[in-house]
Design a protein around this motif. Sequence first.
Motif, PDB file in Angstrom:
ATOM      1  N   LEU A   1      10.126   6.481   5.944  1.00  0.00           N
ATOM      2  CA  LEU A   1       9.464   5.267   6.423  1.00  0.00           C
ATOM      3  C   LEU A   1       7.939   5.367   6.353  1.00  0.00           C
ATOM      4  CD1 LEU A   1      11.628   4.377   9.563  1.00  0.00           C
ATOM      5  CD2 LEU A   1      12.008   3.793   7.151  1.00  0.00           C
ATOM      6  N   GLU A   2       7.415   6.584   6.368  1.00  0.00           N
ATOM      7  CA  GLU A   2       5.962   6.733   6.321  1.00  0.00           C
ATOM      8  C   GLU A   2       5.384   6.088   5.060  1.00  0.00           C
ATOM      9  OE1 GLU A   2       2.543  10.054   7.310  1.00  0.00           O
ATOM     10  OE2 GLU A   2       4.590  10.728   6.907  1.00  0.00           O
ATOM     11  N   LEU A   3       6.098   6.204   3.955  1.00  0.00           N
ATOM     12  CA  LEU A   3       5.661   5.581   2.709  1.00  0.00           C
ATOM     13  C   LEU A   3       5.506   4.076   2.893  1.00  0.00           C
ATOM     14  CD1 LEU A   3       5.202   5.771  -0.430  1.00  0.00           C
ATOM     15  CD2 LEU A   3       7.655   5.345  -0.649  1.00  0.00           C
ATOM     16  N   LEU A   4       6.451   3.443   3.598  1.00  0.00           N
ATOM     17  CA  LEU A   4       6.399   1.999   3.800  1.00  0.00           C
ATOM     18  C   LEU A   4       5.284   1.602   4.756  1.00  0.00           C
ATOM     19  CD1 LEU A   4      10.228   1.256   4.062  1.00  0.00           C
ATOM     20  CD2 LEU A   4       8.750   1.049   2.057  1.00  0.00           C
ATOM     21  N   PHE A   5       5.141   2.340   5.836  1.00  0.00           N
ATOM     22  CA  PHE A   5       4.053   2.041   6.774  1.00  0.00           C
ATOM     23  C   PHE A   5       2.696   2.121   6.080  1.00  0.00           C
ATOM     24  CE2 PHE A   5       7.023   3.477  10.327  1.00  0.00           C
ATOM     25  CZ  PHE A   5       7.103   2.231  10.929  1.00  0.00           C
ATOM     26  N   VAL A   6       2.507   3.169   5.293  1.00  0.00           N
ATOM     27  CA  VAL A   6       1.237   3.350   4.596  1.00  0.00           C
ATOM     28  C   VAL A   6       1.037   2.267   3.546  1.00  0.00           C
ATOM     29  CG1 VAL A   6      -0.017   4.877   3.011  1.00  0.00           C
ATOM     30  CG2 VAL A   6       1.058   5.817   5.055  1.00  0.00           C
TER      31      VAL A   6
END
Length: 394
Positions: free
Chosen positions: A183-188
């Motif tokens: 999910l970090e990829l999406l948040f960023v």
Amino acid sequence: MIKVNHIYIFLGLTLLFFSCKSEEKNETSTTKTESKIVLEDRFQYLLDYPVDAAGFPRSMSLDPQEIHKVPSKDWTSGFFPGNLWLIYKLTEEESFKTKAMEWTALMEDQKYNAGTHDMGFKIYCSFGEGYEITKNEDYKKVILESAQTLSTRYNDKVGSLRSWDFNKDIWDFPVIVDNMMNLELLFVATQMSGDSSYHKIAVNHANTTLKNHVRPDHSIFHVVDYDPVSGKVNDKYTHQGFSTESSWARGQSWGIYGFTMAYRFTKNPDYLAQAEATAKFFMEHPNLPDDGIPYWDFDDPAIPNAQRDASAAAVAASAVLELFTITKKQVYLDYANKVLASLNSEEYLLDASIQAPFILKHSTGNWPKKDEMDEPIVYADYYFLEALIRQKDL
């Protein structure tokens, strides 16, 4: 060769943190010096490993010694470039940055791979680390293209990204706790682009995981299978653990890390509460050994003769260091310091004489399949290095 002054300055700082428990650990100056030398050698082996588009190092058997290599499509491929970026952060040695760029370039073909949920592991651990350091606009483009690709695996009825595509005769729409890490990829991507759709998908996925993966004792199921039409839960499993109801150690650490990271981007107190509750389950478990390195599954009946999992410890240590920065609760810093002191020791550092691109030993990959058993594994090194950086930054 590595600039020794950079390595020693870094290690001197980290060993200062470790020394808070020195009386308990009864460490000697000789032991500390040996760990400095071993870690320096391990870094050098990563630097010297030849660039090979089909040969990303994933793990290693030690008897006989054999490096297991994978292509960029493997879920672990992004960790080795990430390790080089992280060592550059620690040492400021340009040769690691140069080599990291070479390996990262070999990951770009994955930006359109819609057949995997592990886009975060692959792209954010390579291009994401690289972008943080270089601000290279081409890296940013790859990150955004990868986030778009990952978004195609989202099902609004379920409220989650689909994890695996295999075992279709068993699962309709499987979601694994590991997927919280992606999910970090999406948040960023939302931060980079201003497109809120990525953030919304990540939040919905986190909320669904929070609702359905967590047991009453705050341990976490590995897999939840959904009906993709109705969104209802079909069943729950612990696919890589000892049994469905057991607590697979790395799954617990993914949960701690994933919910902590989700809190960083959303400030949702429910995520923080769950991260802390699962961290408490992990750190206070009666089957957790004194050195802080868990057995591969907290419920393996073979304990205390079960195998350890250094990778689970490294992920958990990195996660609770972030929890410490958020909450200032000393228990998190104490656990992380203990784990990092344990990992940075002869027991867990790969011997300096072994010429291979890995740092730690004693990780467990997939116990049910007897795959990567008690071996050096690349993602253990990644989260170990990340934890050292987080500790140093304190």
